[in-house]
Scaffold this motif. Sequence first.
Motif, PDB file in Angstrom:
ATOM      1  N   ARG A  48       0.844  -1.198   0.000  1.00  0.00           N
ATOM      2  CA  ARG A  48       0.000   0.000   0.000  1.00  0.00           C
ATOM      3  C   ARG A  48       0.871   1.237   0.000  1.00  0.00           C
ATOM      4  N   ARG A  49       0.354   2.291  -0.579  1.00  0.00           N
ATOM      5  CA  ARG A  49       1.112   3.545  -0.692  1.00  0.00           C
ATOM      6  C   ARG A  49       0.488   4.618   0.192  1.00  0.00           C
ATOM      7  N   PHE A  50       1.361   5.430   0.789  1.00  0.00           N
ATOM      8  CA  PHE A  50       0.943   6.474   1.713  1.00  0.00           C
ATOM      9  C   PHE A  50       1.678   7.770   1.397  1.00  0.00           C
ATOM     10  N   ALA A  51       0.988   8.880   1.611  1.00  0.00           N
ATOM     11  CA  ALA A  51       1.573  10.188   1.348  1.00  0.00           C
ATOM     12  C   ALA A  51       2.658  10.533   2.366  1.00  0.00           C
ATOM     13  N   ASN A  52       2.512  10.020   3.590  1.00  0.00           N
ATOM     14  CA  ASN A  52       3.498  10.333   4.630  1.00  0.00           C
ATOM     15  C   ASN A  52       3.507   9.250   5.703  1.00  0.00           C
ATOM     16  N   ALA A  53       4.463   9.341   6.620  1.00  0.00           N
ATOM     17  CA  ALA A  53       4.633   8.332   7.662  1.00  0.00           C
ATOM     18  C   ALA A  53       3.455   8.312   8.635  1.00  0.00           C
ATOM     19  N   LEU A  54       2.884   9.456   8.930  1.00  0.00           N
ATOM     20  CA  LEU A  54       1.756   9.508   9.860  1.00  0.00           C
ATOM     21  C   LEU A  54       0.573   8.707   9.333  1.00  0.00           C
ATOM     22  N   LEU A  55       0.273   8.838   8.055  1.00  0.00           N
ATOM     23  CA  LEU A  55      -0.840   8.086   7.471  1.00  0.00           C
ATOM     24  C   LEU A  55      -0.560   6.585   7.481  1.00  0.00           C
ATOM     25  N   ALA A  56       0.672   6.200   7.250  1.00  0.00           N
ATOM     26  CA  ALA A  56       1.033   4.777   7.298  1.00  0.00           C
ATOM     27  C   ALA A  56       0.906   4.246   8.722  1.00  0.00           C
ATOM     28  N   GLU A  57       1.348   5.028   9.689  1.00  0.00           N
ATOM     29  CA  GLU A  57       1.240   4.613  11.084  1.00  0.00           C
ATOM     30  C   GLU A  57      -0.226   4.470  11.493  1.00  0.00           C
ATOM     31  N   ARG A  58      -1.055   5.419  11.098  1.00  0.00           N
ATOM     32  CA  ARG A  58      -2.484   5.338  11.405  1.00  0.00           C
ATOM     33  C   ARG A  58      -3.126   4.104  10.793  1.00  0.00           C
ATOM     34  N   ALA A  59      -2.753   3.773   9.571  1.00  0.00           N
ATOM     35  CA  ALA A  59      -3.292   2.578   8.907  1.00  0.00           C
ATOM     36  C   ALA A  59      -2.855   1.314   9.642  1.00  0.00           C
ATOM     37  N   ALA A  60      -1.621   1.269  10.084  1.00  0.00           N
ATOM     38  CA  ALA A  60      -1.118   0.100  10.814  1.00  0.00           C
ATOM     39  C   ALA A  60      -1.832  -0.043  12.153  1.00  0.00           C
TER      40      ALA A  60
END
Length: 75
Positions: free
Chosen positions: A41-53
């Motif tokens: 999956r692709r994310f615009a930034n680290a915060l969005l990736a962390e929230r998804a996890a």
Amino acid sequence: MSKSYVIEVGDDQAGVIIREDGEREYQFHAALRSYHALEGRRFANALLAERAAIAHAVSRRRRRHASAALEGASL
């Protein structure tokens, strides 16, 4: 030059996100099998990736608890 961040959820190292030169988004690479659903999956930034996890971990926990409750009710 690529950029990368480790994504952690609690004590788990869920994975790493990497943005290669010339790319605008980070791609998730799961470090644990339990986060494999986020692989690629692709994310615009680290915060969005962390929230998804985190959301993924919460969802898995809820499904496990619901399953255990159903098993207990059927005994």
